[in-house]
Design an enzyme around this catalytic site. Structure first.
Site, mmCIF file in Angstrom:
data_model
loop_
_atom_site.group_PDB
_atom_site.id
_atom_site.type_symbol
_atom_site.label_atom_id
_atom_site.label_comp_id
_atom_site.label_asym_id
_atom_site.label_seq_id
_atom_site.Cartn_x
_atom_site.Cartn_y
_atom_site.Cartn_z
ATOM 1 N N ASP A 17 0.837 -1.206 0.000
ATOM 2 C CA ASP A 17 0.000 0.000 0.000
ATOM 3 C C ASP A 17 0.874 1.259 0.000
ATOM 4 O OD1 ASP A 17 -2.534 -1.456 0.306
ATOM 5 O OD2 ASP A 17 -1.689 -2.009 2.239
ATOM 6 N N GLU A 272 1.786 -6.787 -5.404
ATOM 7 C CA GLU A 272 1.432 -5.929 -6.532
ATOM 8 C C GLU A 272 2.648 -5.162 -7.059
ATOM 9 O OE1 GLU A 272 -1.593 -2.213 -6.916
ATOM 10 O OE2 GLU A 272 -2.393 -4.035 -6.071
HETATM 11 O O1 TRH Z 1 4.311 -6.109 0.595
HETATM 12 P P1 TRH Z 1 3.370 -6.712 -0.354
HETATM 13 O O2 TRH Z 1 2.961 -8.065 -0.045
HETATM 14 O O3 TRH Z 1 2.120 -5.805 -0.522
HETATM 15 C C1 TRH Z 1 0.832 -6.332 -0.666
HETATM 16 C C2 TRH Z 1 0.213 -6.092 -1.987
HETATM 17 O O4 TRH Z 1 0.272 -4.752 -2.381
HETATM 18 C C3 TRH Z 1 -1.247 -6.528 -1.938
HETATM 19 O O5 TRH Z 1 -1.878 -6.258 -3.156
HETATM 20 C C4 TRH Z 1 -1.938 -5.821 -0.812
HETATM 21 O O6 TRH Z 1 -3.223 -6.257 -0.708
HETATM 22 C C5 TRH Z 1 -1.213 -6.108 0.460
HETATM 23 O O7 TRH Z 1 0.123 -5.693 0.349
HETATM 24 C C6 TRH Z 1 -1.849 -5.397 1.633
HETATM 25 O O8 TRH Z 1 4.054 -6.768 -1.809
HETATM 26 P P2 TRH Z 1 4.305 -5.622 -2.882
HETATM 27 O O9 TRH Z 1 3.019 -5.109 -3.424
HETATM 28 O O10 TRH Z 1 5.250 -6.160 -3.822
HETATM 29 O O11 TRH Z 1 4.998 -4.447 -2.080
HETATM 30 C C7 TRH Z 1 6.287 -4.543 -1.586
HETATM 31 C C8 TRH Z 1 6.958 -3.179 -1.605
HETATM 32 O O12 TRH Z 1 8.164 -3.226 -0.885
HETATM 33 C C9 TRH Z 1 7.302 -2.715 -3.008
HETATM 34 O O13 TRH Z 1 7.085 -1.330 -3.128
HETATM 35 C C10 TRH Z 1 8.795 -3.004 -3.120
HETATM 36 C C11 TRH Z 1 9.229 -2.755 -1.710
HETATM 37 N N1 TRH Z 1 10.472 -3.403 -1.302
HETATM 38 C C12 TRH Z 1 11.572 -2.588 -1.040
HETATM 39 O O14 TRH Z 1 11.493 -1.354 -1.212
HETATM 40 N N2 TRH Z 1 12.725 -3.174 -0.601
HETATM 41 C C13 TRH Z 1 12.854 -4.514 -0.433
HETATM 42 O O15 TRH Z 1 13.941 -4.981 -0.026
HETATM 43 C C14 TRH Z 1 11.716 -5.333 -0.734
HETATM 44 C C15 TRH Z 1 11.838 -6.833 -0.567
HETATM 45 C C16 TRH Z 1 10.555 -4.752 -1.158
#
Ligand code: TRH
Length: 377
Positions: A17, A272
């Site tokens: 989010d 996402e």
């Molecule tokens: O963290 P998530 O599982 O987020 C999820 C999804 O958005 C889902 O649709 C929603 O319903 C739920 O949250 C509540 O996975 P996502 O979407 O990939 O987000 C991870 C974020 O973290 C992304 O912006 C990339 C960031 N990230 C970093 O900045 N550094 C890191 O080392 C890693 C592993 C991720």
């Protein structure tokens, strides 16, 4: 036209989010000159992906964006003048008194930014205005998507050139990952607790090709440490199991995470935002979809597979489907399936470049939002 935007974000769980809202805020401000105020209810979580965030202050400016802590104390909003554009991310509820103030100015553009889906219905529901039952204000649902007629995906203007310019070797060295292993496969791993991690580690360890598995700090990294019977956990830890070498790296800021995706041959991503960024990196990727209790995520997963694999040779298509199903909890695989997927790495890179080019042809989400707002005001 510079406008004032309020973006409201509640962190339900995970990072997606705030990850999406932060990318959107930055692009609106840096590329479109918009004045952005980002309201977020969890600064700790935000600080993981943007380390300059201070977790003990209510108001701060980061990269030109006003970041405000959205606490339960709604009295704060008595003093706040609503912006011209109000984004409610992922159907979070606006503070009641803020909403009342919005009613005093009926030109406010109110948008609910929805979750991403490749399902065909998305384009029929995108950007349809509907009256809000109690306030009478009009709210529009904006649906991100992969095809024309949807809201598109967040993509910075200079994304491809940014990635071309970055130095893979220097970047990996900065993370203490060796770069002199030309015959090894570099894999990054980011997934949910439900993924069959034990079985993946077993298959990777049995691989005939040496593997470097890079895992950002978090629950999954801790579980791997336990699985391999290491007595302590710390960032920087390096573990060995047969031909598999595992590196626990820090949780990266978003820009560095994008670089990691560009540096690895294969990326395990989830949710996402990381899922979209893996598509931009155009290396092989394996998606762990956010699991929903009613199993609705399977429809979402299939819808994306249908779109993504449309022009894929059947051998690659079967390999992706089998692996993604397994990784999301349907069916087992033996090591050969993984090895076969590895053997297709170069073909996937080629295919994913074309997929990225196709995605790049559609207008990106921020541009669509700005255009939509200008048409309303
Ligand atoms: O963290 P998530 O599982 O987020 C999820 C999804 O958005 C889902 O649709 C929603 O319903 C739920 O949250 C509540 O996975 P996502 O979407 O990939 O987000 C991870 C974020 O973290 C992304 O912006 C990339 C960031 N990230 C970093 O900045 N550094 C890191 O080392 C890693 C592993 C991720």
């Amino acid at each position: 036209m510079p406008r004032r935007w309020d973006i409201f974000c509640t962190v339900i769980d995970n990072f997606g989010d705030i990850g999406v809202c932060w990318r959107l805020s930055r692009q609106l401000s840096h590329e479109y000159g918009q004045t952005v105020r980002l309201w977020v209810n969890d600064l700790q979580r935000f600080a993981r992906l943007e380390p300059t965030v201070k977790t003990n202050v209510s108001y701060q400016t980061i990269q030109g964006i006003e970041v405000c802590f959205w606490s339960n104390d709604i009295a704060v909003f008595e003093q706040i003048e609503p912006a011209e554009v109000v984004i409610e991310a992922f159907a979070c509820q606006l503070p009641e008194n803020y909403l009342r103030k919005m009613q005093q100015n009926d030109s406010t553009v109110w948008i609910n930014l929805e979750y991403l889906s490749a399902e065909p219905w998305v384009k029929h529901y995108h950007a349809i205005p509907s009256p809000h039952p109690s306030s009478g204000l009009v709210k529009t649902c904006f649906f991100p998507g992969f095809v024309a007629g949807t809201g598109g995906l967040i993509r910075e203007k200079n994304y491809p050139s940014q990635q071309d310019a970055f130095q893979r070797q220097a970047f990996l060295q900065r993370l203490d990952i060796p770069t002199n292993c030309p015959d090894s496969i570099y894999i990054s791993l980011f997934c949910y607790d439900q993924a069959p991690l034990d079985s993946l580690i077993k298959h990777l360890a049995e691989s005939t090709v040496p593997i470097l598995l890079i895992v950002p700090d978090g629950k999954i990294a801790q579980r791997i440490t336990q699985l391999l019977n290491y007595s302590h956990y710390e960032v920087g830890l390096q573990m060995q199991l047969q031909r598999l070498t595992i590196f626990i790296i820090p949780f990266l800021d978003q820009t560095d995470y994008d670089r990691l995706l560009c540096s690895c041959d294969i990326n395990f991503v989830r949710g996402e935002d990381s899922f979209v960024r893996a598509q931009y990196a155009a290396n092989s990727f394996i998606w762990n979809i956010y699991p929903q209790t009613d199993q609705a995520h399977w429809q979402k997963l299939d819808a994306f597979l249908d779109l993504y694999t449309l022009t894929m040779p059947s051998d690659m298509k079967n390999s992706v489907q089998q692996l993604w199903y397994y990784w999301n909890g349907r069916g087992e695989i033996d090591g050969k399936v993984l090895l076969h997927f590895f053997s297709l790495t170069e073909s996937f890179k080629k295919y994913n470049k074309t997929w990225f080019e196709q995605l790049s042809k559609q207008q990106h989400l921020t541009s669509n939002l700005v255009q939509f707002v200008e048409n309303q005001l």
